[in-house]
Design a protein around this motif. Structure first.
Motif, mmCIF file in Angstrom:
data_model
loop_
_atom_site.group_PDB
_atom_site.id
_atom_site.type_symbol
_atom_site.label_atom_id
_atom_site.label_comp_id
_atom_site.label_asym_id
_atom_site.label_seq_id
_atom_site.Cartn_x
_atom_site.Cartn_y
_atom_site.Cartn_z
ATOM 1 N N LEU A 88 51.448 19.737 30.411
ATOM 2 C CA LEU A 88 50.723 20.948 30.815
ATOM 3 C C LEU A 88 49.893 21.512 29.660
ATOM 4 N N LEU A 89 50.431 21.472 28.443
ATOM 5 C CA LEU A 89 49.670 21.958 27.285
ATOM 6 C C LEU A 89 48.436 21.093 27.045
ATOM 7 N N VAL A 90 48.562 19.780 27.238
ATOM 8 C CA VAL A 90 47.404 18.889 27.113
ATOM 9 C C VAL A 90 46.370 19.213 28.195
ATOM 10 N N LEU A 91 46.837 19.424 29.418
ATOM 11 C CA LEU A 91 45.911 19.744 30.508
ATOM 12 C C LEU A 91 45.224 21.090 30.297
ATOM 13 N N ILE A 92 45.971 22.079 29.835
ATOM 14 C CA ILE A 92 45.371 23.391 29.538
ATOM 15 C C ILE A 92 44.325 23.254 28.438
ATOM 16 N N ALA A 93 44.658 22.480 27.393
ATOM 17 C CA ALA A 93 43.699 22.258 26.302
ATOM 18 C C ALA A 93 42.448 21.549 26.823
ATOM 19 N N VAL A 116 30.726 19.571 38.758
ATOM 20 C CA VAL A 116 30.362 20.480 39.834
ATOM 21 C C VAL A 116 29.136 21.266 39.394
ATOM 22 N N ALA A 117 28.513 21.954 40.324
ATOM 23 C CA ALA A 117 27.333 22.761 40.012
ATOM 24 C C ALA A 117 27.710 23.904 39.080
ATOM 25 N N ALA A 118 26.768 24.307 38.264
ATOM 26 C CA ALA A 118 26.986 25.438 37.364
ATOM 27 C C ALA A 118 27.440 26.643 38.179
ATOM 28 N N GLY A 119 28.433 27.346 37.667
ATOM 29 C CA GLY A 119 28.958 28.518 38.356
ATOM 30 C C GLY A 119 30.055 28.196 39.356
ATOM 31 N N GLN A 120 30.340 26.931 39.571
ATOM 32 C CA GLN A 120 31.369 26.526 40.537
ATOM 33 C C GLN A 120 32.719 26.237 39.870
ATOM 34 N N THR A 121 32.805 26.496 38.587
ATOM 35 C CA THR A 121 34.058 26.233 37.870
ATOM 36 C C THR A 121 35.041 27.378 38.082
ATOM 37 N N GLU A 122 36.309 27.067 37.906
ATOM 38 C CA GLU A 122 37.369 28.069 38.050
ATOM 39 C C GLU A 122 38.308 27.996 36.849
ATOM 40 N N TYR A 123 37.731 27.894 35.664
ATOM 41 C CA TYR A 123 38.538 27.702 34.463
ATOM 42 C C TYR A 123 39.629 28.754 34.258
ATOM 43 N N PRO A 124 39.316 30.046 34.365
ATOM 44 C CA PRO A 124 40.384 31.037 34.127
ATOM 45 C C PRO A 124 41.561 30.872 35.102
ATOM 46 N N GLN A 125 41.262 30.650 36.375
ATOM 47 C CA GLN A 125 42.320 30.476 37.371
ATOM 48 C C GLN A 125 43.139 29.212 37.094
ATOM 49 N N GLU A 126 42.460 28.130 36.702
ATOM 50 C CA GLU A 126 43.154 26.870 36.422
ATOM 51 C C GLU A 126 44.079 27.021 35.213
ATOM 52 N N ILE A 127 43.601 27.692 34.175
ATOM 53 C CA ILE A 127 44.416 27.903 32.976
ATOM 54 C C ILE A 127 45.589 28.823 33.298
ATOM 55 N N LEU A 128 45.351 29.865 34.054
ATOM 56 C CA LEU A 128 46.428 30.784 34.438
ATOM 57 C C LEU A 128 47.474 30.066 35.296
ATOM 58 N N ARG A 129 47.036 29.289 36.249
ATOM 59 C CA ARG A 129 47.956 28.537 37.104
ATOM 60 C C ARG A 129 48.814 27.585 36.276
ATOM 61 N N ASP A 130 48.176 26.817 35.393
ATOM 62 C CA ASP A 130 48.921 25.867 34.575
ATOM 63 C C ASP A 130 49.833 26.566 33.574
ATOM 64 N N THR A 131 49.451 27.749 33.125
ATOM 65 C CA THR A 131 50.317 28.534 32.245
ATOM 66 C C THR A 131 51.567 28.973 33.011
ATOM 67 N N GLY A 132 51.406 29.342 34.266
ATOM 68 C CA GLY A 132 52.566 29.675 35.100
ATOM 69 C C GLY A 132 53.502 28.497 35.257
ATOM 70 N N PHE A 133 52.935 27.301 35.472
ATOM 71 C CA PHE A 133 53.761 26.099 35.569
ATOM 72 C C PHE A 133 54.462 25.832 34.238
ATOM 73 N N ALA A 134 53.753 26.076 33.139
ATOM 74 C CA ALA A 134 54.348 25.876 31.811
ATOM 75 C C ALA A 134 55.531 26.822 31.601
ATOM 76 N N LEU A 135 55.433 28.033 32.119
ATOM 77 C CA LEU A 135 56.550 28.981 31.992
ATOM 78 C C LEU A 135 57.779 28.491 32.760
ATOM 79 N N LEU A 136 57.570 27.833 33.894
ATOM 80 C CA LEU A 136 58.698 27.231 34.615
ATOM 81 C C LEU A 136 59.362 26.160 33.752
ATOM 82 N N ALA A 137 58.540 25.358 33.083
ATOM 83 C CA ALA A 137 59.079 24.314 32.209
ATOM 84 C C ALA A 137 59.835 24.928 31.033
#
Length: 175
Positions: A88-93, A116-137
């Protein structure tokens, strides 16, 4: 301050273990079902040499499935949690570096992925989601004791039944 009881803590651990197992099983299965798209997602990060992109695209879903199966079974829970946290840390990085470099990609975390097209990224949500998974770990690293686990069954077989006066049937003592 009220301290949660052992059964409550064990239940939280079990939910963390099963939730993280589901994440890895779904993620790995979706990637394995479409290896071509998985390769496109890996290539979109633009960090690996060409020779490694194929290896990662093949290995990543398999690693995710193995982690999911270990966590589902509650086998080597602490080890699986450590490996999950590292991945998860590798994926977040990877997501963070894509964002910092101005790449417009879908992470491909649950299949799909790629540019994807410019503006179609969801980086903050993806990082937050993976951080939540990391907290489970992290929870499972600190407290791998869970209900309905092979770790608990194996611990009982070695004579580790838990603390005196408590029935920890199906509870792992830790690995």
């Amino acid at each position: 301050m009220v301290r949660p009881s052992q059964p409550v803590l064990n239940t939280v651990g079990t939910l963390a273990r099963l939730g993280l197992a589901a994440v890895w099983l779904v993620s790995g299965a979706l990637k394995l079902a479409d290896p071509g798209q998985t390769l496109i997602a890996v290539q979109a990060y633009e960090v690996l040499p060409d020779a490694l992109e194929n290896v990662v695209a093949i290995a990543l879903p398999l690693v995710e499935l193995v982690l999911g199966l270990l966590l589902l079974a509650g086998l080597a829970t602490r080890w699986a949690a450590a490996a999950a946290l590292g991945l998860l840390l590798v994926l977040i990085a990877g997501i963070a570096q894509s964002w910092a470099r101005g790449l417009s990609i879908d992470c491909g975390c649950f299949g799909g992925g790629g540019h994807v097209a410019a503006g179609q990224t969801e980086y903050p949500q993806e990082i937050l989601r993976d951080t939540g998974f990391a907290l489970l770990a992290v929870w499972l690293l600190a407290r791998p004791r869970t209900w309905l686990s092979l770790d608990g069954w194996l611990a009982r077989g070695r004579g580790n039944s838990g603390e005196p006066g408590h029935d920890y049937s199906g509870i792992a003592e830790g690995n």
